[in-house]
Design an enzyme around this catalytic site. Sequence first.
Site, short mmCIF file in Angstrom:
data_model
loop_
_atom_site.label_atom_id
_atom_site.label_comp_id
_atom_site.label_asym_id
_atom_site.label_seq_id
_atom_site.Cartn_x
_atom_site.Cartn_y
_atom_site.Cartn_z
N ALA A 64 -1.94 -1.23 13.51
CA ALA A 64 -0.84 -1.62 14.38
C ALA A 64 -0.92 -0.73 15.62
O ALA A 64 -1.46 0.38 15.57
CB ALA A 64 0.48 -1.42 13.65
N GLY A 109 -2.90 -1.52 9.69
CA GLY A 109 -2.66 -2.96 9.81
C GLY A 109 -3.94 -3.78 9.86
O GLY A 109 -3.93 -4.97 9.54
N GLU A 112 -4.93 -4.17 6.34
CA GLU A 112 -3.95 -5.12 5.77
C GLU A 112 -4.26 -6.56 6.20
O GLU A 112 -4.05 -7.50 5.42
CB GLU A 112 -2.54 -4.69 6.18
CG GLU A 112 -2.14 -3.38 5.49
CD GLU A 112 -0.91 -2.72 6.09
OE1 GLU A 112 -0.91 -2.45 7.32
OE2 GLU A 112 0.05 -2.45 5.36
N GLU A 132 -1.72 5.58 7.48
CA GLU A 132 -0.34 5.65 7.98
C GLU A 132 0.34 6.98 7.72
O GLU A 132 1.15 7.44 8.53
CB GLU A 132 0.50 4.52 7.37
CG GLU A 132 0.21 3.13 7.94
CD GLU A 132 -0.93 2.41 7.25
OE1 GLU A 132 -1.65 3.04 6.45
OE2 GLU A 132 -1.12 1.21 7.51
#
Length: 258
Positions: A64, A109, A112, A132
Amino acid sequence: MKNLLCEIERNIALVTVNRPKSLNALNPETLTELIALFQQLAEKEELVGVIFTGSGDKAFVAGADISDMQGYDVFAGREFGRLGHRAMDAVASLPVPVIAAVNGFALGGGCELALACDIRICSDNAKFGQPEVNLGVIPGFGGTQRLPRLVGTGQALELMLTGDMIDAQEASRIGLVNRVVAQDELLAHCFGIMEKIAQKGPIAIKLCKEAVASGIEMDLARACRNEVDLFGVCFASEDQNEGMKAFLEKRQAKFKGC
Ligand code: CAA
């Protein structure tokens, strides 16, 4: 679309996250585009499948977008998490198969996003991780759920708690990716898998994906009943008739997807 490229050839869509300057990091705009694109792709009757990759030779998706997230408060953080989940769900719930062609970093992300795909193939320079905790947050686009379901809780928690990156061979060893190939062969390899899928009965392909995706949420007995129902549904299709007839007549089946 500003941040995604989509080319469709022989009913196979190649979707590329195209923000190479930030290693294809997922900002809200990119996630919103992704949701809209996958809604459009879901409506394409003839589509065989999607190959998902990142622009350049360094990253699939490096996570992200940290520069966006940095100033979030609790409400913005939740909203961003929701948006990310909607994007991952749009990928996971596409009726046709999605292959992640992981061509470099797949972190946070990005890992993911690869997890939301059905099959993961990576290049030999790929690196995976859920870093993260280095940023003071937890995986927020499904990593705490999809990663343990794929590789088991022990391997998943080690990745999430240490924030360590693993290389392509280790990702293959723990079952995070199906296969490692040379970087210049990655897309051809993924197209090869899709071409093989394109030869099969389209209804059976979609029902296979549905049986696995819906069954994984159920207990075994219910999931097996669900499989029985979907197996039965196949017999309403012309494809089933053609597939079995072709076998008995010792010829190649000509599936129509109905
Ligand atoms: N967000 C925003 N920008 C990013 C980014 C990200 N996730 N990852 C890389 N970039 C940017 C860098 O800031 C840099 O920008 P500038 O050129 O403007 O400085 C550019 O991409 C190139 O990156 P580096 O110079 O850092 O390249 P490198 O080769 O030295 O390192 C890397 C590569 C190891 C991937 C490193 O960039 C990195 O650690 N990136 C962050 C990875 C990360 O923590 N991802 C998780 C994000 S949080 C998340 O995803 C939460 C969630 O679950 C939803």
